[in-house]
Write a protein that holds these residues in place. Structure first.
Motif, PDB file in Angstrom:
ATOM      1  N   ALA A   1      50.707  80.502  38.317  1.00 27.94           N
ATOM      2  CA  ALA A   1      50.098  79.363  39.004  1.00 27.94           C
ATOM      3  C   ALA A   1      48.620  79.297  38.636  1.00 27.94           C
ATOM      4  CB  ALA A   1      50.271  79.517  40.513  1.00 27.94           C
ATOM      5  N   LEU A   2      48.239  78.249  37.911  1.00 27.87           N
ATOM      6  CA  LEU A   2      46.862  78.078  37.456  1.00 27.87           C
ATOM      7  C   LEU A   2      46.340  76.716  37.888  1.00 27.87           C
ATOM      8  CD1 LEU A   2      47.266  79.377  33.773  1.00 27.87           C
ATOM      9  CD2 LEU A   2      46.590  80.684  35.794  1.00 27.87           C
ATOM     10  N   ASP A   3      45.046  76.642  38.132  1.00 27.20           N
ATOM     11  CA  ASP A   3      44.375  75.382  38.459  1.00 27.20           C
ATOM     12  C   ASP A   3      43.898  74.763  37.146  1.00 27.20           C
ATOM     13  OD1 ASP A   3      42.589  73.355  39.153  1.00 27.20           O
ATOM     14  OD2 ASP A   3      41.909  74.394  40.962  1.00 27.20           O
ATOM     15  N   ALA A   4      44.687  73.833  36.600  1.00 28.90           N
ATOM     16  CA  ALA A   4      44.394  73.287  35.275  1.00 28.90           C
ATOM     17  C   ALA A   4      43.057  72.563  35.236  1.00 28.90           C
ATOM     18  CB  ALA A   4      45.514  72.357  34.839  1.00 28.90           C
ATOM     19  N   ASP A   5      42.735  71.819  36.286  1.00 30.49           N
ATOM     20  CA  ASP A   5      41.470  71.067  36.287  1.00 30.49           C
ATOM     21  C   ASP A   5      40.274  72.013  36.283  1.00 30.49           C
ATOM     22  OD1 ASP A   5      42.838  68.673  36.285  1.00 30.49           O
ATOM     23  OD2 ASP A   5      42.731  68.424  38.467  1.00 30.49           O
ATOM     24  N   ALA A   6      40.323  73.037  37.127  1.00 25.04           N
ATOM     25  CA  ALA A   6      39.224  74.008  37.157  1.00 25.04           C
ATOM     26  C   ALA A   6      39.133  74.749  35.835  1.00 25.04           C
ATOM     27  CB  ALA A   6      39.431  74.989  38.310  1.00 25.04           C
TER      28      ALA A   6
ATOM     29  N   LEU B   1      54.588  83.235  22.072  1.00 22.88           N
ATOM     30  CA  LEU B   1      54.882  84.294  23.030  1.00 22.88           C
ATOM     31  C   LEU B   1      53.564  84.940  23.436  1.00 22.88           C
ATOM     32  CD1 LEU B   1      57.892  85.696  21.091  1.00 22.88           C
ATOM     33  CD2 LEU B   1      58.042  85.006  23.496  1.00 22.88           C
ATOM     34  N   MET B   2      53.364  85.096  24.743  1.00 24.76           N
ATOM     35  CA  MET B   2      52.157  85.723  25.285  1.00 24.76           C
ATOM     36  C   MET B   2      52.541  86.995  26.020  1.00 24.76           C
ATOM     37  SD  MET B   2      49.986  82.455  26.694  1.00 24.76           S
ATOM     38  CE  MET B   2      51.272  81.907  27.832  1.00 24.76           C
ATOM     39  N   ALA B   3      51.735  88.041  25.842  1.00 25.76           N
ATOM     40  CA  ALA B   3      52.025  89.354  26.422  1.00 25.76           C
ATOM     41  C   ALA B   3      50.880  89.802  27.314  1.00 25.76           C
ATOM     42  CB  ALA B   3      52.244  90.375  25.300  1.00 25.76           C
ATOM     43  N   PRO B   4      51.078  90.842  28.122  1.00 25.63           N
ATOM     44  CA  PRO B   4      49.973  91.404  28.900  1.00 25.63           C
ATOM     45  C   PRO B   4      48.886  91.969  27.987  1.00 25.63           C
ATOM     46  CG  PRO B   4      52.094  92.170  29.731  1.00 25.63           C
ATOM     47  CD  PRO B   4      52.361  91.489  28.430  1.00 25.63           C
TER      48      PRO B   4
ATOM     49  N   ARG C   1      43.251  87.197  36.714  1.00 27.62           N
ATOM     50  CA  ARG C   1      43.966  87.896  37.796  1.00 27.62           C
ATOM     51  C   ARG C   1      45.340  87.280  38.029  1.00 27.62           C
ATOM     52  NH1 ARG C   1      40.774  92.478  38.249  1.00 27.62           N
ATOM     53  NH2 ARG C   1      38.600  91.817  38.222  1.00 27.62           N
ATOM     54  N   ALA C   2      45.424  85.950  37.989  1.00 24.46           N
ATOM     55  CA  ALA C   2      46.712  85.289  38.237  1.00 24.46           C
ATOM     56  C   ALA C   2      47.713  85.623  37.131  1.00 24.46           C
ATOM     57  CB  ALA C   2      46.509  83.778  38.325  1.00 24.46           C
ATOM     58  N   VAL C   3      47.256  85.608  35.879  1.00 23.87           N
ATOM     59  CA  VAL C   3      48.154  85.908  34.764  1.00 23.87           C
ATOM     60  C   VAL C   3      48.561  87.381  34.786  1.00 23.87           C
ATOM     61  CG1 VAL C   3      48.339  86.012  32.249  1.00 23.87           C
ATOM     62  CG2 VAL C   3      47.332  84.002  33.356  1.00 23.87           C
ATOM     63  N   ALA C   4      47.618  88.263  35.102  1.00 23.97           N
ATOM     64  CA  ALA C   4      47.945  89.691  35.175  1.00 23.97           C
ATOM     65  C   ALA C   4      48.979  89.959  36.269  1.00 23.97           C
ATOM     66  CB  ALA C   4      46.689  90.504  35.432  1.00 23.97           C
ATOM     67  N   ALA C   5      48.836  89.304  37.406  1.00 23.79           N
ATOM     68  CA  ALA C   5      49.813  89.477  38.484  1.00 23.79           C
ATOM     69  C   ALA C   5      51.188  88.962  38.058  1.00 23.79           C
ATOM     70  CB  ALA C   5      49.335  88.746  39.738  1.00 23.79           C
TER      71      ALA C   5
END
Length: 477
Positions: free
Chosen positions: A297-302, A444-447, A366-370
């Motif tokens: 969940a990301l805030d695209a506008d921000a 593909l995206m990884a940690p 932080r959101a992507v890591a979680a």
């Protein structure tokens, strides 16, 4: 060696041929020069070269004698004029030293034969600088090869080079990889040194590496050049084993999130790109992986507001630093319209604006890591469309302000910039094809620091969905 024979071999095979004595490095270089001279008039990927002789390089490196070129941006070689795609630098300014990465390319044995084209100061998703002209996609000369590493991509795709340097601040390795049917890995922040000129190019978004045709070349080159250099801000643990071994070993069972809505830019996504990702998802399930629709969940506008601040502050600093060093006045005679607009906006920013952007970036990281605590990888399109028409992203359009130019770029590339902000590794693979025969890139995206996971799975996908026999319309031989 004939150019047509040379063009059939990737960097790993060429290196083995030279080591065995079956062909000499000189013979391979001559074939490469002929190959470059063959395709250059059609794709315009070089801005300097081919050199009469390669730049000095180690004779005992893992890629000793393998033809190579460096993108004319950030990385530079001692004594070789650099222009960064801009008229501001005139005919080019010779640099006094190698960057650390250039020194590693030399130690790896790569035989540099030229400099490849970039858009002005790298801020474009195609490669059509006023200073050096339009680079064309060898799959279709009416299409763009993407950017900002479009010169490198066009030459590797046309088989004039097996591998070429590239860098990536918002997708500039992966976008041209997708448009030109190549392997494009953006490593983790800190995996490849940006020194000594930079600690964190583009507020940490900018990453250096390369474009290749095969996964094994990607892995082998990363083995050769990764690692800490004195003074770097980050020091990642070394991989548990060589990346080349990961390609051969293949992947463990993974949980993969499939997502086809852009993270940024809010541009539409071509149904062909969605279909390619869904098809790859089914292949991954057949390989034993767990695939489901999900996304952080990301805030695209921000995010877009913060990314605009990062890019424009970087451009303002770059333009003003270069202009002061050279004693020239930035203006329409030496800068494209959107570069001037972005630099003008960048000069209005305060320190508080930079810190506010970094707070958004921190929230994103932080959101992507979680999210990666649940999912090993995220599977997306690389671009919103297979490619764009030449001229679609006109950086000299005076009608566009900084935000208008940003929205134009990321309206075509809404999937790549997130991993620049998080610092996570991401790879584009040519896993789809359109009815016209154009490649479609899948990302593909990884940690963070998990290049090994990406490379192992990329090896599996290359075996399951091979692309080696595909040829663009413009290709050596």
């Amino acid at each position: 060696m004939k150019p047509s024979e040379y063009a059939e071999l990737d960097a790993t095979a060429l290196a083995a041929l030279i080591r065995s004595g079956e062909s000499s490095a000189d013979e391979v270089a001559q074939a490469a020069v002929a190959a470059l001279e063959d395709v250059q008039p059609k794709v315009n990927g070089l801005v300097s070269g081919p050199f009469e002789r390669p730049l000095e390089h180690a004779a005992d490196g893992p890629f000793a004698g393998v033809p190579f070129a460096i993108k004319d941006l950030i990385t530079h070689a001692a004594g070789v004029p650099t222009r960064s795609g801009t008229r501001l630098l005139g005919d080019g300014v010779p640099m006094p030293t190698d960057t650390y990465l250039m020194a590693r390319f030399r130690r790896a044995g790569l035989a540099t034969l030229g400099l490849t084209a970039t858009p002005e100061l790298g801020f474009n998703a195609n490669t059509e600088a006023v200073a050096t002209g339009s680079v064309r996609n060898p799959w279709d000369l009416d299409r763009s090869p993407g950017g900002s590493s479009g010169g490198s991509a066009a030459l590797v795709a046309a088989r004039a080079l097996p591998v070429a340097h590239a860098n990536d601040g918002g997708g500039s390795i992966r976008i041209p990889a997708a448009a030109c049917g190549l392997v494009g890995l953006k490593p983790s922040q800190g995996r490849v040194t940006p020194g000594p000129d930079y600690a964190d190019p583009l507020l940490g978004l900018g990453i250096e590496f390369a474009l290749t045709r095969t996964v094994r070349d990607c892995a082998g080159l990363l083995d050769a050049v990764h690692g800490y250099a004195a003074g770097d801000r980050y020091r990642l643990p070394d991989p548990a084993r060589p990346y080349a071994d990961e390609v051969r070993a293949g992947s463990r069972t993974l949980r993969i999130a499939l997502h086809t809505e852009p993270f940024t830019g809010n541009g539409p996504v071509d149904p062909r790109c969605v279909a390619a990702v869904e098809s790859v998802g089914r292949t991954l399930e057949e390989l034993g992986h767990h695939v489901e629709r999900a996304a952080p969940a990301l805030d695209a506008d921000a995010f877009d507001d913060a990314n605009l601040v990062a890019w424009c502050s970087f451009l303002a600093d770059g333009v003003d630093t270069l202009a002061a060093a050279l004693g020239v006045e930035p203006g329409p005679d030496n800068l494209e319209a959107t570069t001037r607009a972005c630099a003008d906006f960048g000069r209005t920013l305060r320190a508080a604006d930079i810190y506010a952007a970094e707070r958004v970036f921190n929230t994103t990281r932080r959101a992507v890591a979680a999210f990666h605590e649940t999912y090993d990888l995220v599977l997306t399109p690389t671009m919103n469309a297979p490619n764009t028409a030449a001229g679609h992203l006109n950086a000299d359009d005076p009608s566009l302000d900084a935000r208008g130019w940003y929205d134009r770029i990321f309206g075509t590339a809404g999937f790549t910039a997130v991993s620049n902000v998080t610092g996570n590794p991401a790879i584009s693979l040519p896993l789809g094809t359109t009815a016209e025969g154009w490649p479609i890139g899948v990302q593909l995206m990884a940690p963070y620091a998990e290049e090994a996971t990406l490379i192992a799975l990329a090896g599996d996908l290359e075996r399951a969905l091979p692309w080696a026999d595909r040829r663009p319309a413009v290709a050596v031989g």
